[in-house]
Design a protein around this motif. Sequence first.
Motif, short mmCIF file in Angstrom:
data_model
loop_
_atom_site.label_atom_id
_atom_site.label_comp_id
_atom_site.label_asym_id
_atom_site.label_seq_id
_atom_site.Cartn_x
_atom_site.Cartn_y
_atom_site.Cartn_z
N UNK A 1 0.84 -1.21 0.00
CA UNK A 1 0.00 0.00 0.00
C UNK A 1 0.87 1.26 0.00
N UNK A 2 1.94 1.24 0.80
CA UNK A 2 2.81 2.42 0.89
C UNK A 2 3.50 2.71 -0.44
N UNK A 3 3.75 1.67 -1.23
CA UNK A 3 4.39 1.84 -2.54
C UNK A 3 3.44 2.49 -3.55
N UNK A 4 2.14 2.49 -3.25
CA UNK A 4 1.14 3.03 -4.18
C UNK A 4 0.81 4.50 -3.88
N UNK A 5 1.40 5.04 -2.81
CA UNK A 5 1.15 6.44 -2.43
C UNK A 5 1.81 7.36 -3.45
N UNK A 6 1.06 8.36 -3.93
CA UNK A 6 1.60 9.32 -4.90
C UNK A 6 1.81 10.69 -4.23
N UNK A 7 2.89 11.36 -4.59
CA UNK A 7 3.17 12.68 -4.04
C UNK A 7 2.04 13.65 -4.39
N UNK A 8 1.69 14.51 -3.43
CA UNK A 8 0.70 15.53 -3.68
C UNK A 8 -0.74 15.04 -3.73
N UNK B 1 6.92 6.50 5.77
CA UNK B 1 5.89 7.30 5.08
C UNK B 1 5.74 8.69 5.68
N UNK B 2 6.39 8.94 6.81
CA UNK B 2 6.27 10.24 7.46
C UNK B 2 6.66 11.36 6.50
N UNK B 3 5.89 12.44 6.52
CA UNK B 3 6.19 13.56 5.62
C UNK B 3 5.46 13.46 4.30
N UNK B 4 4.83 12.30 4.04
CA UNK B 4 4.02 12.16 2.81
C UNK B 4 2.57 12.44 3.18
N UNK B 5 1.74 12.67 2.17
CA UNK B 5 0.31 12.94 2.39
C UNK B 5 -0.45 11.64 2.57
N UNK B 6 -0.15 10.94 3.65
CA UNK B 6 -0.77 9.63 3.86
C UNK B 6 -1.03 9.44 5.35
N UNK B 7 -2.11 8.77 5.66
CA UNK B 7 -2.33 8.36 7.04
C UNK B 7 -2.85 6.94 7.05
N UNK B 8 -2.65 6.28 8.18
CA UNK B 8 -2.97 4.85 8.30
C UNK B 8 -3.98 4.65 9.42
N UNK B 9 -5.13 4.09 9.06
CA UNK B 9 -6.12 3.66 10.05
C UNK B 9 -6.01 2.15 10.19
N UNK B 10 -6.31 1.65 11.37
CA UNK B 10 -6.36 0.20 11.55
C UNK B 10 -7.74 -0.16 12.08
N UNK B 11 -8.28 -1.25 11.58
CA UNK B 11 -9.63 -1.69 11.92
C UNK B 11 -9.55 -3.14 12.36
N UNK B 12 -9.85 -3.38 13.64
CA UNK B 12 -9.72 -4.71 14.24
C UNK B 12 -11.07 -5.42 14.31
N UNK B 13 -11.09 -6.66 13.86
CA UNK B 13 -12.31 -7.47 13.88
C UNK B 13 -12.12 -8.62 14.86
N UNK B 14 -13.09 -8.78 15.75
CA UNK B 14 -13.03 -9.91 16.68
C UNK B 14 -12.05 -9.71 17.80
N UNK B 15 -11.94 -10.70 18.64
CA UNK B 15 -11.10 -10.58 19.84
C UNK B 15 -9.67 -11.05 19.63
#
Length: 168
Positions: free
Chosen positions: A79-86, A118-132
């Motif tokens: 996913x990080x490799x698919x991030x585009x500048x700007x 990825x710091x400094x790029x226009x990207x943020x990461x959410x995490x979504x946990x399913x189950x215990x």
Amino acid sequence: ETDLAATKETLLKILTLDEYAQYNLLVTLISYSSEGDVKCHFERVPIREIMKKDSKYQKDIKSIQTSCATCISQGLRLASEKVKDGELTAITVHTDGYANDPSATSEAMSLLKICDDMRGKDVFVNTLAYGDYTDFRLLSRVANAGSGSCIKAGKIGDVYSSLYNSTK
């Protein structure tokens, strides 16, 4: 024990809501399971194409399978490799497993390193946990390192508002 069915159902519900809220959104779907088992199903597809009735993309989502161990870092790396500048990119990691392949320690280090890179790029990461059976502490650290939110999957309204708040 897997929450894969709930994961796929929630993903489709989020996309349904996004179609109205962010109709110009482009979506890339990457699935991962055990180490070496990462796949980009589709890339940069307009959300309205995904949400067309019986679309190939919805079939792709429904066809996702998993194996036993969980190597989240390979999915996040791709996913990080698919991030585009700007271009603002939101990466949402959906997992019903414990990041343990090849080991919990190496996975934690890899995930945090990818976020750091990825710091400094226009990207943020959410995490979504399913189950215990998820490492909520690690998922929180990853979301924190990626300037996003860590959410425990539950009612779709709660999940969506948490994701939407970090998007804003």
